[in-house]
Design an enzyme around this catalytic site. Structure first.
Site, PDB file in Angstrom:
ATOM      1  N   CYS A 128     -26.272 -28.962 -33.041  1.00 56.24           N
ATOM      2  CA  CYS A 128     -24.835 -28.500 -33.020  1.00 56.24           C
ATOM      3  C   CYS A 128     -23.775 -29.133 -33.238  1.00 56.24           C
ATOM      4  O   CYS A 128     -22.566 -28.768 -33.814  1.00 56.24           O
ATOM      5  CB  CYS A 128     -24.678 -27.791 -31.645  1.00 56.24           C
ATOM      6  SG  CYS A 128     -24.349 -29.046 -30.166  1.00 56.24           S
ATOM      7  N   ASP A 175     -22.393 -31.451 -31.603  1.00 53.37           N
ATOM      8  CA  ASP A 175     -21.510 -31.788 -30.598  1.00 53.37           C
ATOM      9  C   ASP A 175     -21.574 -33.283 -30.221  1.00 53.37           C
ATOM     10  O   ASP A 175     -22.661 -33.808 -29.914  1.00 53.37           O
ATOM     11  CB  ASP A 175     -21.746 -31.020 -29.320  1.00 53.37           C
ATOM     12  CG  ASP A 175     -21.259 -29.325 -29.388  1.00 53.37           C
ATOM     13  OD1 ASP A 175     -20.758 -29.260 -30.615  1.00 53.37           O
ATOM     14  OD2 ASP A 175     -21.513 -28.373 -28.582  1.00 53.37           O
ATOM     15  N   CYS A 213     -19.289 -27.308 -26.749  1.00 58.56           N
ATOM     16  CA  CYS A 213     -19.340 -25.900 -26.298  1.00 58.56           C
ATOM     17  C   CYS A 213     -18.854 -25.898 -24.744  1.00 58.56           C
ATOM     18  O   CYS A 213     -18.841 -26.856 -24.075  1.00 58.56           O
ATOM     19  CB  CYS A 213     -20.735 -25.494 -26.529  1.00 58.56           C
ATOM     20  SG  CYS A 213     -21.887 -25.933 -25.444  1.00 58.56           S
ATOM     21  N   CYS A 260     -27.672 -28.453 -23.812  1.00 52.48           N
ATOM     22  CA  CYS A 260     -26.378 -28.919 -23.750  1.00 52.48           C
ATOM     23  C   CYS A 260     -26.220 -29.851 -22.550  1.00 52.48           C
ATOM     24  O   CYS A 260     -25.383 -30.965 -22.470  1.00 52.48           O
ATOM     25  CB  CYS A 260     -25.286 -27.807 -23.479  1.00 52.48           C
ATOM     26  SG  CYS A 260     -25.407 -26.586 -24.825  1.00 52.48           S
TER      27      CYS A 260
END
Ligand code: FES
Length: 136
Positions: free
Chosen positions: A37, A39, A62, A106
């Site tokens: 992603c 991130d 996120c 995450c």
């Protein structure tokens, strides 16, 4: 809807993140990124007598990444380096009362960035602690 996807604890930490920002007098910094992603998370720690006395984070990510960073800082503060190092991704997700399956990855960022910060500190200080592999 995000509101239904996330637990109340996740939403609360996302809306009121704890310990956010850079730590001016940090002893060490750890970074972790998610190539899928894109991130990115940074964890700053202040260490005294092998105890994490202060910890902050900066996250470009996120809602779940922000909530997990916030939670991991609360979990690690006041712990010894080894205790903090042993915090797992699942521990963070558990404290957040779960993450949706598509968001479990995450929680990796927070635990990984914390581990990197601890290893960074030990390398700089020229110290070793049993159970922490600096080459990992
Ligand atoms: Fe990238 Fe959550 S989607 S860390």
């Amino acid at each position: 809807m995000a509101k239904d996807l996330y637990s109340k604890v996740v939403m609360e930490h996302f809306q009121n993140p704890r310990n956010m920002g850079e730590l001016e007098d940090a002893s060490a910094i750890g970074e972790a990124g998610n190539p899928v992603c894109g991130d990115l998370m940074k964890i700053y720690i202040k260490v005294e007598d092998d105890v994490i006395t202060d910890i902050t984070f900066k996250t470009f990510g996120c809602a779940a990444a922000i909530a997990t960073s916030s939670m991991v800082t609360e979990m690690a503060k006041g712990k010894t380096l080894k205790e903090a190092y042993d915090i797992t991704r699942d521990d963070v997700a558990y404290e957040l009362e779960g993450l949706p399956p598509i968001k479990m990855h995450c929680s990796n960022l927070a635990a990984d960035a914390l581990k990197e910060a601890i290893k960074d500190y030990l390398r700089e200080a020229g110290k070793e602690i049993e159970g922490i592999d600096l080459d990992e």
